[in-house]
Design a protein around this motif. Structure first.
Motif, mmCIF file in Angstrom:
data_model
loop_
_atom_site.group_PDB
_atom_site.id
_atom_site.type_symbol
_atom_site.label_atom_id
_atom_site.label_comp_id
_atom_site.label_asym_id
_atom_site.label_seq_id
_atom_site.Cartn_x
_atom_site.Cartn_y
_atom_site.Cartn_z
ATOM 1 N N MET A 186 0.769 -1.214 -0.143
ATOM 2 C CA MET A 186 0.019 0.023 0.001
ATOM 3 C C MET A 186 0.882 0.980 -0.038
ATOM 4 S SD MET A 186 -2.994 1.101 2.593
ATOM 5 C CE MET A 186 -2.221 1.158 3.864
ATOM 6 N N LYS A 187 1.993 1.047 0.578
ATOM 7 C CA LYS A 187 2.859 2.205 0.746
ATOM 8 C C LYS A 187 3.288 2.972 -0.524
ATOM 9 C CE LYS A 187 4.183 0.330 5.179
ATOM 10 N NZ LYS A 187 5.085 -0.548 5.748
ATOM 11 N N ARG A 188 4.198 2.226 -1.418
ATOM 12 C CA ARG A 188 4.890 2.851 -2.608
ATOM 13 C C ARG A 188 3.819 3.221 -3.503
ATOM 14 N NH1 ARG A 188 9.478 -0.544 -4.280
ATOM 15 N NH2 ARG A 188 10.455 0.160 -2.447
ATOM 16 N N CYS A 189 2.783 2.872 -3.590
ATOM 17 C CA CYS A 189 1.595 3.094 -4.790
ATOM 18 C C CYS A 189 1.129 4.404 -4.321
ATOM 19 C CB CYS A 189 0.392 2.095 -4.582
ATOM 20 S SG CYS A 189 -0.546 2.635 -3.408
ATOM 21 N N LEU A 190 1.376 4.929 -3.161
ATOM 22 C CA LEU A 190 0.706 6.134 -2.654
ATOM 23 C C LEU A 190 1.767 7.407 -2.817
ATOM 24 C CD1 LEU A 190 -1.035 5.079 0.573
ATOM 25 C CD2 LEU A 190 -1.904 5.107 -1.719
ATOM 26 N N ALA A 191 2.791 7.091 -3.446
ATOM 27 C CA ALA A 191 3.983 7.896 -4.065
ATOM 28 C C ALA A 191 3.477 8.837 -4.704
ATOM 29 C CB ALA A 191 5.238 7.263 -4.476
ATOM 30 N N VAL A 192 3.943 10.101 -4.536
ATOM 31 C CA VAL A 192 3.516 11.388 -5.401
ATOM 32 C C VAL A 192 4.223 11.337 -6.435
ATOM 33 C CG1 VAL A 192 2.776 12.653 -3.537
ATOM 34 C CG2 VAL A 192 5.209 12.716 -4.186
ATOM 35 N N ALA A 193 3.526 11.806 -7.457
ATOM 36 C CA ALA A 193 4.263 11.995 -8.909
ATOM 37 C C ALA A 193 4.554 13.545 -8.930
ATOM 38 C CB ALA A 193 3.164 11.918 -10.189
ATOM 39 N N PRO B 286 3.761 6.515 -11.833
ATOM 40 C CA PRO B 286 4.037 6.747 -10.690
ATOM 41 C C PRO B 286 4.432 5.341 -9.891
ATOM 42 C CG PRO B 286 1.568 6.863 -11.142
ATOM 43 C CD PRO B 286 2.267 6.856 -12.335
ATOM 44 N N LEU B 287 4.284 4.404 -10.444
ATOM 45 C CA LEU B 287 4.762 3.090 -9.897
ATOM 46 C C LEU B 287 6.237 3.005 -9.914
ATOM 47 C CD1 LEU B 287 2.059 0.382 -10.792
ATOM 48 C CD2 LEU B 287 2.301 1.790 -8.482
ATOM 49 N N PRO C 145 8.434 10.733 -2.071
ATOM 50 C CA PRO C 145 8.343 10.099 -0.856
ATOM 51 C C PRO C 145 9.690 10.010 -0.163
ATOM 52 C CG PRO C 145 7.181 8.900 -2.639
ATOM 53 C CD PRO C 145 7.859 10.315 -3.435
ATOM 54 N N LEU D 93 11.490 5.088 0.715
ATOM 55 C CA LEU D 93 10.230 4.539 -0.293
ATOM 56 C C LEU D 93 10.882 5.509 -1.696
ATOM 57 C CD1 LEU D 93 7.037 4.442 1.368
ATOM 58 C CD2 LEU D 93 8.618 2.381 0.888
ATOM 59 N N PRO E 203 3.547 8.542 2.323
ATOM 60 C CA PRO E 203 3.541 9.454 1.490
ATOM 61 C C PRO E 203 2.470 9.519 0.355
ATOM 62 C CG PRO E 203 5.164 7.742 0.882
ATOM 63 C CD PRO E 203 4.680 7.449 2.217
ATOM 64 N N GLY E 204 2.213 10.610 0.016
ATOM 65 C CA GLY E 204 1.230 10.565 -1.148
ATOM 66 C C GLY E 204 -0.018 11.519 -1.081
ATOM 67 N N ASP F 94 -3.251 11.678 -6.123
ATOM 68 C CA ASP F 94 -2.390 10.538 -6.531
ATOM 69 C C ASP F 94 -2.861 9.091 -6.286
ATOM 70 O OD1 ASP F 94 -0.461 12.644 -7.165
ATOM 71 O OD2 ASP F 94 -0.189 12.680 -4.796
ATOM 72 N N ALA F 95 -3.284 8.998 -5.081
ATOM 73 C CA ALA F 95 -3.710 7.572 -4.933
ATOM 74 C C ALA F 95 -5.069 7.130 -5.444
ATOM 75 C CB ALA F 95 -3.741 7.377 -3.530
ATOM 76 N N ALA G 11 -0.879 -2.595 -8.139
ATOM 77 C CA ALA G 11 -0.890 -1.221 -8.005
ATOM 78 C C ALA G 11 -0.882 -0.627 -6.933
ATOM 79 C CB ALA G 11 -2.222 -0.786 -9.019
ATOM 80 N N LEU G 12 -1.122 -1.483 -5.898
ATOM 81 C CA LEU G 12 -1.245 -0.851 -4.331
ATOM 82 C C LEU G 12 -0.079 -1.857 -3.443
ATOM 83 C CD1 LEU G 12 -5.038 -1.008 -3.485
ATOM 84 C CD2 LEU G 12 -3.582 1.109 -3.879
ATOM 85 N N ARG G 13 0.813 -2.242 -4.482
ATOM 86 C CA ARG G 13 1.876 -3.210 -3.829
ATOM 87 C C ARG G 13 1.393 -4.252 -2.788
ATOM 88 N NH1 ARG G 13 5.793 -1.304 0.105
ATOM 89 N NH2 ARG G 13 7.559 -2.787 -0.142
ATOM 90 N N LEU G 14 0.351 -4.850 -3.340
ATOM 91 C CA LEU G 14 -0.150 -5.967 -2.395
ATOM 92 C C LEU G 14 -0.038 -7.267 -3.394
ATOM 93 C CD1 LEU G 14 -3.487 -4.178 -1.150
ATOM 94 C CD2 LEU G 14 -1.130 -4.600 0.017
#
Lengths: 216, 254
Positions: A1-8, A96-97, A137, A141, B16-17, B21-22, B236-239
């Motif tokens: 869940m963490k890295r995906c929330l990284a900002v572009a 973003p990934l 991030p 990360l 972060p984020g 973005d999410a 996409a959610l790193r799961l």
């Protein structure tokens, strides 16, 4: 869940402009370094305004082609290194990934640009580095580093103290580091400087950003 | 099934984020989960909030039936919000459980819990002091003179440790694994490690989802990595997927 929330990362200023149509085919060999840099700048401006992710991907690919051509022509020039970094920023925004690795490359390109000519584009290398370090991030990360971002913003302001985007980057970095009073003072200064400029889309964008910062 | 929209609230304080973005990724996840449950893909909506306050506000909305939260959030707010775990996330590179590590300065007097008095514990999980005291660092029986603060600036926090400030940092497994990569790693020392705790959970909020539908969501989550579009949505959610929840014995009850 963490890295995906990284900002572009948005590597260029948010300004409205009428962008040219997307290029098709290879980059003409007749284009000068200045023209290649301008083409990447146009892609970046258009990407800032674009909501369609497919178009952003095409703009990022387009900018990458121009950046590659620029680096081939003048591998050590501040302009090509700086705009290679901007093109990488568009790629990070479009994908973003994979942004973390791309942003590290972007920072390396900005290091090179700053070493080549720290004053290029009103201290653009340090300014953009500050934005990346503040918005990416953080460890582990991504390459985000609030303290390094503040140092970069201070370098940009030291080199071009009257250029509002440098002050906006500094204010953002001060806020990120918990210096809310300093951030307010810097946003106010950025607003004053912007108001003293001739009317235009850039000035309006900087003024809006300063006012939004003061309203936080 | 009903066409009524249920909302899944993703809340990850300290990570972060921004919400914008999410959002595309949580949208993709909600559609894949609804489809795996045999529902209309639009019957499950998702929203993301990176802040504790924002997440709590969204979870108080009666349309918020499900939530995806770190275990720290569950410990801090699970009882108050009546959160009932449906599934435990299997996070790529981490797993279904993780250990948290308290890091201090090497070669100083900070060697155990008794010497932490007067120190501040900094962590991305600092918003959840119940988690820090009673889950991650339960073995230490922390004194009330230890402050706990939330930070998203872990690198800065570790620099403060290395420079000798009276702070220690509680790291998640990903952060702890990356410690050797720091140029000042030799100045840091692991003081204590938590027992394994869940990384993140999907939970029903305040019994707002009828049990039959909750069962359907649970079944959908457990098979999500093997259904069409599910693996992509997870990736996409790193799961990697979901398992049935296995909470520590001292976890809060709904």
């Amino acid at each position: 869940m963490k890295r995906c929330l990284a900002v572009a990362i948005l590597a260029s200023s948010m300004v409205a402009c009428k962008a040219p149509p997307l290029r098709t085919g290879t980059v003409p060999s007749s284009l000068s370094v200045h023209e290649l840099a301008a083409a990447i700048e146009a892609d970046a401006r258009r990407s800032d305004m674009e909501t369609d992710s497919t178009v952003r991907e095409r703009l990022a690919a387009d900018a990458a082609s121009y950046a590659q051509a620029c680096i081939s022509r003048s591998p050590q020039s501040a302009a090509c290194l700086y705009y290679r970094a901007i093109a990488l920023g568009l790629d990070a925004k479009a994908h973003p990934l994979h942004a973390s690795e791309t942003l590290k490359s972007m920072l390396a390109a900005l290091d090179g640009a700053e070493a080549a000519d720290a004053t290029y584009s009103q201290a653009g290398p340090a300014r953009v580095k500050a934005l990346v370090l503040n918005r990416a991030p953080g460890w582990p990360l991504g390459p985000g580093d609030a303290e390094a971002g503040l140092a970069a913003a201070r370098r940009a302001v030291a080199l071009a103290p009257s250029y509002p985007p440098n002050l906006l980057a500094l204010a953002e970095a001060q806020a990120k580091n918990g210096d809310s009073n300093g951030a307010r003072a810097t946003y106010a200064r950025a607003g004053e400087l912007s108001r003293g400029l001739p009317p235009g889309a850039d000035r309006d964008g900087w003024l809006r950003e300063a006012e939004q910062g003061l309203a936080k | 099934m009903s066409a009524a929209v249920a909302t899944l609230v993703f809340c990850a304080p300290g990570y972060p984020g921004g919400a914008g973005d999410a959002q595309p990724f949580v949208d993709q996840f909600a559609k894949a989960t609804a489809a795996a449950a045999g529902w209309n893909p639009d019957s499950l909506a998702a929203v993301y909030d990176p802040t504790e306050e924002g997440g709590l506000a969204k979870l108080r909305d009666r349309e918020s039936l499900l939530t995806f939260v770190p275990y720290a959030f569950h410990v801090q707010h699970g009882s108050e919000l009546h959160l009932s775990p449906l599934a435990q996330a299997d996070v790529a590179g981490v797993g279904t459980q993780e250990r948290w590590t308290l890091v201090g300065k090497a070669g100083t007097a900070v060697t155990d819990a008794s010497s932490l008095e007067g120190y501040t514990i900094l962590s991305t999980a600092g918003y959840a002091p119940e988690f820090v005291r009673h889950a991650a660092l339960a073995a230490l029986d922390l004194s009330t003179n230890v402050k706990i603060e939330s930070t998203g600036q872990i690198l800065s926090a570790l620099r403060r440790v290395a420079s000798g400030e009276p702070v220690v940092v509680l790291l998640d497994q990903t952060q702890a694994a990356a410690l050797p990569s720091l140029p000042f790693a030799a100045q840091l020392k692991s003081l204590v490690q938590s027992p394994p705790v869940p990384v993140a959970l999907i939970e029903v909020v305040d019994s707002r989802m009828p049990p039959s539908r909750a069962k359907a969501v649970q079944a959908a989550l457990l098979k999500l990595n093997s259904v069409k579009d599910g693996a992509d949505a997870l990736s996409a959610l790193r799961l990697k997927g979901f398992t049935l929840p296995q909470l520590p014995a001292n976890a809060p009850k709904p």
